[in-house]
Every structure is written in C-alpha cells, then in structure tokens.
Design an enzyme around this catalytic site. Structure first.
Site, mmCIF file in Angstrom:
data_model
loop_
_atom_site.group_PDB
_atom_site.id
_atom_site.type_symbol
_atom_site.label_atom_id
_atom_site.label_comp_id
_atom_site.label_asym_id
_atom_site.label_seq_id
_atom_site.Cartn_x
_atom_site.Cartn_y
_atom_site.Cartn_z
ATOM 1 N N HIS A 142 -30.990 -31.456 -10.977
ATOM 2 C CA HIS A 142 -29.670 -30.971 -10.582
ATOM 3 C C HIS A 142 -29.080 -31.731 -9.399
ATOM 4 O O HIS A 142 -27.958 -31.453 -8.992
ATOM 5 C CB HIS A 142 -29.780 -29.481 -10.228
ATOM 6 C CG HIS A 142 -30.679 -29.289 -9.045
ATOM 7 N ND1 HIS A 142 -32.031 -29.569 -9.072
ATOM 8 C CD2 HIS A 142 -30.419 -28.885 -7.784
ATOM 9 C CE1 HIS A 142 -32.549 -29.341 -7.884
ATOM 10 N NE2 HIS A 142 -31.594 -28.921 -7.082
ATOM 11 N N ASP A 143 -29.836 -32.669 -8.827
ATOM 12 C CA ASP A 143 -29.366 -33.393 -7.646
ATOM 13 C C ASP A 143 -28.922 -34.825 -7.931
ATOM 14 O O ASP A 143 -28.532 -35.540 -7.007
ATOM 15 C CB ASP A 143 -30.467 -33.456 -6.584
ATOM 16 C CG ASP A 143 -30.658 -32.132 -5.881
ATOM 17 O OD1 ASP A 143 -29.707 -31.327 -5.842
ATOM 18 O OD2 ASP A 143 -31.766 -31.897 -5.371
ATOM 19 N N ASP A 199 -38.701 -26.501 -2.033
ATOM 20 C CA ASP A 199 -37.516 -27.279 -1.651
ATOM 21 C C ASP A 199 -37.727 -28.003 -0.315
ATOM 22 O O ASP A 199 -38.219 -27.384 0.646
ATOM 23 C CB ASP A 199 -36.332 -26.296 -1.522
ATOM 24 C CG ASP A 199 -35.010 -26.991 -1.374
ATOM 25 O OD1 ASP A 199 -34.632 -27.733 -2.288
ATOM 26 O OD2 ASP A 199 -34.339 -26.777 -0.341
ATOM 27 N N ASP A 222 -38.193 -21.707 -7.763
ATOM 28 C CA ASP A 222 -37.860 -22.543 -6.618
ATOM 29 C C ASP A 222 -38.111 -21.742 -5.351
ATOM 30 O O ASP A 222 -37.701 -20.582 -5.265
ATOM 31 C CB ASP A 222 -36.372 -22.931 -6.691
ATOM 32 C CG ASP A 222 -36.144 -24.387 -6.344
ATOM 33 O OD1 ASP A 222 -36.493 -24.767 -5.219
ATOM 34 O OD2 ASP A 222 -35.614 -25.122 -7.198
ATOM 35 N N GLU A 239 -40.978 -30.736 -3.085
ATOM 36 C CA GLU A 239 -39.929 -31.743 -3.112
ATOM 37 C C GLU A 239 -40.020 -32.492 -1.785
ATOM 38 O O GLU A 239 -39.921 -31.882 -0.719
ATOM 39 C CB GLU A 239 -38.537 -31.102 -3.255
ATOM 40 C CG GLU A 239 -37.472 -32.162 -3.462
ATOM 41 C CD GLU A 239 -36.092 -31.762 -2.928
ATOM 42 O OE1 GLU A 239 -35.098 -32.338 -3.360
ATOM 43 O OE2 GLU A 239 -36.020 -30.873 -2.050
HETATM 44 C C1 NOJ Z 1 -32.853 -29.976 -2.346
HETATM 45 C C2 NOJ Z 1 -32.226 -29.261 -3.506
HETATM 46 O O1 NOJ Z 1 -32.744 -29.766 -4.702
HETATM 47 C C3 NOJ Z 1 -30.744 -29.425 -3.366
HETATM 48 O O2 NOJ Z 1 -30.045 -29.012 -4.512
HETATM 49 C C4 NOJ Z 1 -30.318 -28.677 -2.142
HETATM 50 O O3 NOJ Z 1 -28.945 -28.864 -1.922
HETATM 51 C C5 NOJ Z 1 -31.089 -29.121 -0.899
HETATM 52 N N1 NOJ Z 1 -32.491 -29.279 -1.150
HETATM 53 C C6 NOJ Z 1 -30.952 -28.112 0.192
HETATM 54 O O4 NOJ Z 1 -31.652 -26.954 -0.143
#
Ligand code: NOJ
Ligand code: CA
Length: 552
Positions: free
Chosen positions: A327-328, A201, A99, A254
């Site tokens: 994970h989100d 990210d 990441d 992302e």
């Molecule tokens: C996206 C990430 O996947 C998430 O887990 C994170 O909190 C935010 N970006 C901020 O970095």
C-alpha cells in the site's frame, strides 16, 4: 522458530481493506467484503492474509493513526464481523496477520488526549515531550516524514511533542515501561483471539536517542539516522518477542533503511532473534533515491544487486520476505515493467520475485497487474505523505517536475479500488466509491482474467503453487551474469533439482546465453510468458523458467 517454521513456504495476500471489496454498498471496502472473497483468496493459492490496519482511526493516514487498538473501524464493520472473518479464514486454512502500529498513535487516542492535559497527568509520559530549546525554539532540528518539522507545540503543557510522521501521529514513548506493558496487552488481546502474527510498522524507529541533539549531517529528513535503530531497540523488541513466543505466531518488522548486516542482528535464527522476518526496502529503490518520490531511471543492476545481496546474506541464517508491491508504493508494472507490455512484463516480474527464497507477499490487485492511476490534482490522491513530498519538491525542483514525480510515485495508485469485473465501479461497490476507480478496469479485471487461462492471474496462481516445491522453499540461490543490464538470471538448486529463472527487462528482443547444462534433454520449461522459445534470444520482457533433474 526453526528451519521448518510454518510460515516459511507461505504465500500471503495483503489487504488494504478500504479498497478491497465493499460488502454493504456504502462505497467503502469492509470485513463483509473480505468474508465474501475468502474463497477467491484461497483459489489464488494463498495461505494467509495480512491486514493493513482495520482499527478505529481518524484516517489521517488511513489506519496508520490508531485511536483505539481494541476496536474495528466502524467503516469496516464490527468486532463480530472480524471474528467471523477470522474463524472462516482459519477454517479454510488461511492465517491472519494484523498490522501492529506502535511507533505512534493517533492524536485522537485517549492516551494522547490525556497526555496533553499536563505534566502531572499519568499519561503524560506515554509520549515524547520536550521543552523549548531556547525561547520559542523547537527541542531540536529534526524533520518529520509527513508534515513539516518533527516537533509540535502544545499550549496546554507548554511543551513540544515528537511526531516522526504527521502532527496527528504522535510518537509513543517506549522508554516508559507502562507503554511497553500496554503494547504487550494489545498483542495478547489479538493473539488470544487467534490471529497468527503481526507486521510491525516502522519498527526500527521505536527507540529514540536519550538526548535530542541537532542533526547537522543530513541536508533533509534530519534526524533519520538518529532515531533509526535507536539505542534501546533490541531491548524493547526482546520484550515484545517474549509475547510472541507465548503463542505460535510470527513477527514481521517493517524496517526502513536496512542493510543485511544490521538485519541479521534482529532476524538471525537462534538466540537473540527478535523478529522472524523483515520488509526491507532495498530492491524497491532501483528507480528512485531514498524515497519513491525522488525518481531516477530504472536500473536493473541496482535491483538485482539488492535481491542477490539479501538472498546471499540470509542464506542458512535468516529468512527473507519477497514482495514487489504494497500500500506504500505505486504499481510495479508501471514502475519496473511496462504498461505497453502489460501481461508480458507482469508475468516476468511475478516469476522474477516469487521464485526466490522467502515468504511471499502479493498485494491486492497485483495478481491482475493493476497499474498506476493518473489524477489531476495532488489532493485527489488523498495521501498525506504525497502532499508533504510535493510541497518540499515544489520548492526544490518546481511545480511541473514535482507533479510528475508525485503522479508516478503516489501510494494512491496502490489504493484505488480493486477491479473485480468490468461492470459499474469495477464491481467494487454498488454505491459511490470512496476513491477514484482506475478507468482501465474494463481491460484489467479479475473476472476476465480468471476466465482466460493465459492471463496474468493464472500465471500468479501457477507460480504460487510452484513455490511449494522443495527447490523453491529450500534451494540455494545463485545469480548469473550480474553485470547484464537487461537480463536477470538466477538458479535455484536443491538435491537433484535445479531451476533456472531468466528474465528480460528489455522492450526489445535480446540475445542471451542459455547455460549449456540446460540444453540437455532432461530440462523442462515450466514457465514461459510467450508461446515460443529460442535458445539464444528473448522476446520483450520474456521470462523462462527451466527445471532440470539430474539422476543421483
Ligand atoms: C509505514 C506504513 O506502511 C505507512 O502506510 C504509514 O504511513 C507509515 N508507516 C506510518 O505509520
Ligand atoms: Ca462498506
């Protein structure tokens, strides 16, 4: 990269390390735990691993707030442990993706600490500082995504710094060429070690507008459309792309708030391409509005439209990613499936997305259908994003409703320890787990499912293997009956092979029409989550995958 780029038919397993497997009994997942489980990952049919951040971090946002890009968080082990995992993974034919969190750092990063010391400090310009607009007023009215307003006052400099996420996640100033050099250095450090690529990210947020004016268009999340896809994004990404091209690695962005047209300006293959693939969010919004927190009843048509739009728009031009969990987001069976029809809906969802065109991602625990966890208090979820959403929600819709939304949407549900077996702590740790284990581990765990050839785990394994067929890798995609509110049906076609995927999203049995060409004798059912099959009726959450070969 070309049509045959190595990552194109790959299956990636996402590890959020803290909850994956504890190797030393301190209750926290770590690299030794990963090392132990490499064969497991391989046996599932994976070709690679994407690690959510494992770097040094105060963990305000569990690793997405990095304080040192060049070291491993001591909770997870040492750099030697990482090298050992990397080497062993490569020896088993598993790629490793890291990441890359470069929109912001932690406020404990030495660059930020220096930056706060004064306007003359050489690191001051590493971050985005602005003076007060009027007396004691923030530079503009933007909201942060994780914690109040987007600007925080600093007494040492007498200015405000920008943080699109929490106060502990100050935004880096990519307009400063020195920052871009630092980022390239970080990329080269990990690529020199041999990692195979990066997931970048919130990469579409890295370029901020040249001036910070007020946003009067948005009622909430003010600023979102100002900093998303900012004016210099392509310029910065082109620079970072150059580094990737020095190595045979891939870049996966992302990209929140992304539609295919705009996406193509970043991922279309050929000259000007800056990312190989992206994680967009559109298919994850079939049961919510804007964010997972604001919930709506699940609408299959919305989900189908998102999948089909991306499959069609990228055809022949760019490459898709396929995912349902990470994970989100909370767990997919609890969202788009049905906990009552756990195995049935889990299998249907797996086939539904894995047989589309793209590189596949499976999140830890998804392969056994881990479900959401229902915790008593908001704090129990240990999620800064949820806390913020809950606070806003509480004022707008009241505590009770906000709590219900929070429980359903929390990222915490994806972050409970993986269920390895039905022993103490689900076999995750010998010690005290850092986070609640979902109490249903006796029913849903890896050991049991590996033993039962009818399990969701085995279904995933078969699907992941099936994805290697040319028809899944190269075939065209055509959706059928897009207006059906309960059935998702699509066909993949390549040379003389066709594959029809029929998915019922109904709790009840449901009539359907099998296209007549699939009635013929040459058709074979390759996946079915029930023992039975009917030509005009599907059982609850039934999935049928039918392969047909025609002679040429
Ligand atoms: C996206 C990430 O996947 C998430 O887990 C994170 O909190 C935010 N970006 C901020 O970095
Ligand atoms: Ca540990």
């Amino acid at each position: 990269m070309a049509r045959d780029a190595w990552y194109k038919d790959m299956n990636f397993y996402q590890i959020w390390i803290r909850s994956f497997k504890d190797g030393n009994g301190d209750g926290i997942g770590d690299l030794m735990g990963v090392y132990e489980k490499l064969d497991y990952i391989k046996s599932l049919g994976m070709d690679g691993i994407w690690f959510s951040p494992i770097y040094a971090s105060p963990n305000e946002d569990f690793g997405y707030d990095i304080s040192d890009y060049y070291s491993i968080h001591p909770d997870y082990g040492t750099m030697d442990d990482f090298d050992k995992v990397l080497q062993a993974a490569h020896a088993k034919g598993l790629k490793i993706i890291m990441d890359l969190v470069i929109n912001h750092t932690s406020d404990k990063h030495p660059w930020f600490i220096e930056s706060c010391k004064g306007k003359d400090n050489p690191y001051h310009d590493y971050y985005i500082w602005r003076p007060s607009r009027k007396k004691n007023k923030r530079p503009n009215n933007w909201d942060s995504l994780f914690e109040g307003k987007a600007w925080e006052y600093n007494t040492q400099t007498g200015e405000y710094y920008l943080h699109l996420f929490s106060k502990g996640q100050p935004d880096l100033n990519h307009a400063n060429p020195k920052v871009r050099e630092e980022i390239k250095k970080i990329m080269r450090f990990w690529l020199d070690k041999g990692v195979d690529g990066f997931r970048e990210d919130v990469i579409t947020f890295i370029s901020k507008p040249d001036t910070f004016v007020n946003d009067y268009k948005m009622p909430a999340v003010k600023g979102l459309f100002e900093y998303s896809f900012g004016p210099h994004l392509l310029e910065y990404l082109t620079e970072y792309r150059q580094v990737a091209l020095e190595y045979d690695c891939f870049l996966l962005g992302e990209t929140p708030i992304m539609a295919p047209n705009r996406a193509l300006s970043l991922i279309a293959e050929g000259e000007g391409q800056v990312l190989d693939m992206m994680f967009h969010f559109q298919h994850m919004q079939a049961d919510c509005f804007m964010t997972d927190f604001i919930q709506r009843p699940f609408r299959l048509k919305k989900m189908k439209r998102a999948f089909s739009t991306w499959q069609n728009a990228l055809e022949g031009k760019a490459w898709n990613t396929l995912y349902l969990e990470n994970h989100d987001h909370s767990r997919i069976i609890s969202r788009y499936g049905d906990e009552f029809y756990h195995t049935e809906s889990g299998k249907m969802l797996a086939a539904m997305y894995l047989l589309q065109k793209g590189t596949a991602f499976v999140y830890q625990g998804q392969e056994i259908g881990m479900t959401n966890v229902y915790l008593e208090n908001i704090e129990d979820y240990r999620d800064i994003q949820l806390k913020n959403a809950f606070e806003i929600g509480r004022k707008l819709i009241g505590r009770v409703k906000a709590l219900e939304y929070a429980r359903k949407s929390s990222r915490g549900s994806a972050r409970t320890p993986v269920h390895w077996n039905n022993e103490r702590n689900a076999g995750f740790t010998e010690g005290t787990p850092w986070f609640d284990v979902n109490p249903n581990y006796a029913k849903i765990n890896i050991a049991d499912q590996m033993q039962n050839t009818n399990s969701l785990w085995h279904f995933y394994r078969k699907l992941l293997a099936y994805r290697k067929k040319p028809v899944i890798r190269y075939g065209t995609y055509t959706e059928m009956n897009p207006k059906d509110r309960k059935i998702y049906m699509y066909e993949r076609k390549y040379e003389n092979t066709s594959v029809l995927v029929i998915c019922s999203f109904s709790k009840l049995s449901r009539k359907y029409k099998l296209p007549s060409s699939y009635h013929e004798g040459s058709s074979e059912i390759v996946f079915n989550n029930y023992e039975t099959v009917s030509h005009d009726k599907l059982s609850p959450y039934q999935v049928l995958v039918i392969e047909k070969t025609t002679s040429v």
